[in-house]
Design a protein around this motif. Structure first.
Motif, PDB file in Angstrom:
ATOM      1  N   ALA A  85      85.517  59.661   3.334  1.00 16.87           N
ATOM      2  CA  ALA A  85      84.532  58.581   3.292  1.00 16.87           C
ATOM      3  C   ALA A  85      83.241  59.092   3.914  1.00 16.87           C
ATOM      4  N   PHE A  86      82.146  58.958   3.172  1.00 14.51           N
ATOM      5  CA  PHE A  86      80.834  59.349   3.695  1.00 14.51           C
ATOM      6  C   PHE A  86      80.168  58.105   4.265  1.00 14.51           C
ATOM      7  N   MET A  87      79.780  58.190   5.538  1.00 13.65           N
ATOM      8  CA  MET A  87      79.211  57.053   6.254  1.00 13.65           C
ATOM      9  C   MET A  87      77.789  57.372   6.674  1.00 13.65           C
ATOM     10  N   ASP A  88      76.900  56.405   6.488  1.00 10.94           N
ATOM     11  CA  ASP A  88      75.510  56.569   6.890  1.00 10.94           C
ATOM     12  C   ASP A  88      74.944  55.195   7.226  1.00 10.94           C
ATOM     13  N   ASP A  89      74.204  55.128   8.334  1.00 10.62           N
ATOM     14  CA  ASP A  89      73.529  53.894   8.735  1.00 10.62           C
ATOM     15  C   ASP A  89      74.505  52.716   8.833  1.00 10.62           C
ATOM     16  N   GLY A  90      75.706  52.993   9.340  1.00 10.69           N
ATOM     17  CA  GLY A  90      76.653  51.928   9.614  1.00 10.69           C
ATOM     18  C   GLY A  90      77.454  51.431   8.440  1.00 10.69           C
ATOM     19  N   VAL A  91      77.310  52.056   7.276  1.00 11.87           N
ATOM     20  CA  VAL A  91      78.066  51.616   6.102  1.00 11.87           C
ATOM     21  C   VAL A  91      78.778  52.824   5.476  1.00 11.87           C
ATOM     22  N   LEU A 112     100.124  68.424  11.613  1.00 11.86           N
ATOM     23  CA  LEU A 112     100.380  66.979  11.706  1.00 11.86           C
ATOM     24  C   LEU A 112     100.260  66.327  10.333  1.00 11.86           C
ATOM     25  N   ALA A 113      99.226  66.705   9.594  1.00 12.32           N
ATOM     26  CA  ALA A 113      99.045  66.140   8.256  1.00 12.32           C
ATOM     27  C   ALA A 113     100.215  66.493   7.352  1.00 12.32           C
ATOM     28  N   ALA A 114     100.678  67.737   7.442  1.00 17.19           N
ATOM     29  CA  ALA A 114     101.806  68.173   6.610  1.00 17.19           C
ATOM     30  C   ALA A 114     103.083  67.415   6.954  1.00 17.19           C
ATOM     31  N   ASP A 115     103.181  66.957   8.211  1.00 18.08           N
ATOM     32  CA  ASP A 115     104.364  66.205   8.644  1.00 18.08           C
ATOM     33  C   ASP A 115     104.272  64.720   8.311  1.00 18.08           C
ATOM     34  N   GLY A 116     103.144  64.302   7.721  1.00 14.36           N
ATOM     35  CA  GLY A 116     103.017  62.913   7.295  1.00 14.36           C
ATOM     36  C   GLY A 116     102.427  61.973   8.318  1.00 14.36           C
ATOM     37  N   MET A 117     101.780  62.495   9.364  1.00 16.36           N
ATOM     38  CA  MET A 117     101.145  61.639  10.350  1.00 16.36           C
ATOM     39  C   MET A 117      99.937  60.930   9.732  1.00 16.36           C
ATOM     40  N   SER A 118      99.830  59.639   9.961  1.00 13.01           N
ATOM     41  CA  SER A 118      98.650  58.890   9.544  1.00 13.01           C
ATOM     42  C   SER A 118      97.494  59.274  10.466  1.00 13.01           C
ATOM     43  N   MET A 119      96.357  59.669   9.887  1.00 10.37           N
ATOM     44  CA  MET A 119      95.258  60.201  10.690  1.00 10.37           C
ATOM     45  C   MET A 119      93.910  59.734  10.151  1.00 10.37           C
ATOM     46  N   ILE A 120      93.013  59.410  11.070  1.00 17.75           N
ATOM     47  CA  ILE A 120      91.602  59.214  10.736  1.00 17.75           C
ATOM     48  C   ILE A 120      90.816  60.208  11.573  1.00 17.75           C
ATOM     49  N   VAL A 121      90.035  61.032  10.906  1.00 17.19           N
ATOM     50  CA  VAL A 121      89.364  62.145  11.564  1.00 17.19           C
ATOM     51  C   VAL A 121      87.863  62.044  11.319  1.00 17.19           C
ATOM     52  N   VAL A 122      87.099  61.854  12.392  1.00 17.50           N
ATOM     53  CA  VAL A 122      85.646  61.981  12.317  1.00 17.50           C
ATOM     54  C   VAL A 122      85.335  63.460  12.512  1.00 17.50           C
ATOM     55  N   THR A 123      84.699  64.075  11.535  1.00 19.58           N
ATOM     56  CA  THR A 123      84.524  65.522  11.605  1.00 19.58           C
ATOM     57  C   THR A 123      83.299  65.988  10.842  1.00 19.58           C
ATOM     58  N   HIS A 124      82.763  67.119  11.302  1.00 15.17           N
ATOM     59  CA  HIS A 124      81.730  67.843  10.548  1.00 15.17           C
ATOM     60  C   HIS A 124      82.323  69.066   9.870  1.00 15.17           C
ATOM     61  N   GLU A 125      83.637  69.244   9.985  1.00 15.98           N
ATOM     62  CA  GLU A 125      84.313  70.387   9.367  1.00 15.98           C
ATOM     63  C   GLU A 125      84.614  70.048   7.905  1.00 15.98           C
ATOM     64  N   PRO A 146      76.060  61.912   8.898  1.00 17.39           N
ATOM     65  CA  PRO A 146      75.150  62.394   9.938  1.00 17.39           C
ATOM     66  C   PRO A 146      75.461  61.789  11.304  1.00 17.39           C
ATOM     67  N   SER A 147      75.023  62.462  12.348  1.00 14.94           N
ATOM     68  CA  SER A 147      75.157  61.919  13.697  1.00 14.94           C
ATOM     69  C   SER A 147      74.410  60.587  13.780  1.00 14.94           C
ATOM     70  N   GLY A 148      74.992  59.637  14.511  1.00 16.93           N
ATOM     71  CA  GLY A 148      74.358  58.338  14.656  1.00 16.93           C
ATOM     72  C   GLY A 148      74.623  57.379  13.516  1.00 16.93           C
ATOM     73  N   SER A 149      75.552  57.739  12.624  1.00 18.04           N
ATOM     74  CA  SER A 149      75.799  56.883  11.461  1.00 18.04           C
ATOM     75  C   SER A 149      76.834  55.792  11.731  1.00 18.04           C
ATOM     76  N   GLY A 150      77.441  55.798  12.930  1.00 17.94           N
ATOM     77  CA  GLY A 150      78.410  54.773  13.287  1.00 17.94           C
ATOM     78  C   GLY A 150      79.853  55.204  13.177  1.00 17.94           C
ATOM     79  N   LYS A 151      80.099  56.465  12.845  1.00 18.20           N
ATOM     80  CA  LYS A 151      81.478  56.934  12.631  1.00 18.20           C
ATOM     81  C   LYS A 151      82.322  56.788  13.893  1.00 18.20           C
ATOM     82  N   SER A 152      81.823  57.334  15.002  1.00 18.34           N
ATOM     83  CA  SER A 152      82.597  57.298  16.241  1.00 18.34           C
ATOM     84  C   SER A 152      82.758  55.876  16.759  1.00 18.34           C
ATOM     85  N   THR A 153      81.726  55.077  16.606  1.00 17.83           N
ATOM     86  CA  THR A 153      81.825  53.673  17.030  1.00 17.83           C
ATOM     87  C   THR A 153      82.910  52.959  16.252  1.00 17.83           C
ATOM     88  N   PHE A 154      82.935  53.143  14.945  1.00 19.71           N
ATOM     89  CA  PHE A 154      83.969  52.504  14.137  1.00 19.71           C
ATOM     90  C   PHE A 154      85.354  52.993  14.551  1.00 19.71           C
TER      91      PHE A 154
END
Length: 256
Positions: free
Chosen positions: A222-228, A197-210, A40-48
């Motif tokens: 990884a499911f994140m909520d309330d900072g954990v 990019l993923a198919a080419d083997g790029m290491s990626m961390i994606v914050v997404t609602h998709e 959810p929004s506000g769970s700390g994903k973008s901050t992390f």
């Protein structure tokens, strides 16, 4: 003997004032892995995510990228923050794409792509231009090199932003909700570039609602909520058969 992780977070905490927004995150991302952070929004994903390239300073714990601490060096058992120039050098190896493009409006598309390689990495303009033109072709915008951002659609601007990040030849790409500011019909063109990019083997961390993209492309969700991080694992497990009620409740809302 195991390979060095691309990202390793150990007990990461981040406060805003007295508000603890990231609560002791442990996380490992292998080289070539795609990790999608959902929640959810506000769970700390973008901050992390911003902590990974030291746009936000962690208050406790450590983050390493390709075996090097981000923003700090260890000296006599203590962490000392690096000088700004050293931080910039390490950050240049981590590409980041934001929700709102952040292109320089007074520069052409190609000028946007070559600015950082020339100024930060002191590359010859001819090299940065050649690579930038190839990247524009890769993201389907070869004919937009001399255009200004204001003349582009949101999807085109975001593809330019991805090409700009790639022109620094990063080891790792971070995406902070890269499609959330786009009209629905433009989302697919950005996700297609990320799939490539993923198919080419790029290491990626994606914050997404998709969630569909996460299910299709991620190695780990990884499911994140309330900072954990409540739970993480293969997409089929986390998105298809989640163990925790908090994950089930979130997915029921976003997939309904």
């Amino acid at each position: 003997m195991t390979a060095t992780p691309m990202v390793e977070a150990n007990r990461v905490h981040k406060y805003y004032g007295s508000n603890l927004v990231v609560r002791g995150i442990d996380l490992t991302v292998a080289e070539g892995e795609v990790l999608c952070l959902v929640g959810p929004s506000g769970s700390g994903k973008s901050t992390f995510l911003r902590c990974i390239n030291h746009l936000e300073k962690v208050d406790a714990g450590t983050i390493s990228v390709a075996g090097e601490l981000v923003g700090y060096r260890e000296h006599n058992g203590r962490l000392r923050e690096l000088r700004d120039s050293e931080i910039a050098k390490r950050r240049s190896e981590i590409g980041m794409v934001f929700q709102h493009f952040n292109l320089f409006p007074h520069m052409t598309v190609l000028e946007n792509l070559i600015e950082a390689p020339v100024r930060v990495r002191r590359e010859k303009p001819t090299e940065a231009i050649e690579r930038g033109q190839a990247l524009l072709t890769r993201v389907g915008l070869a004919d937009k090199a001399d255009a200004y951002p204001r003349s582009l659609s949101g999807g085109q601007q975001q593809r330019v932003a991805i090409a700009r990040a790639l022109n620094m030849r990063p080891k790792l790409m971070l995406f902070d909700e890269p499609t959330s500011a786009l009209d629905p019909e433009l989302v697919g063109e950005v996700l297609d570039v990320m799939r490539g990019l993923a198919a080419d083997g790029m290491s990626m961390i994606v914050v997404t609602h998709e969630i569909g993209f996460a299910r299709e492309v991620a190695n780990t969700v990884a499911f994140m909520d309330d900072g954990v991080i409540v739970e993480s694992g293969p997409p089929a497990q986390v998105l298809g058969d989640p163990r925790h009620e908090r994950t089930r409740s979130f997915l029921a809302k976003v997939l309904s």
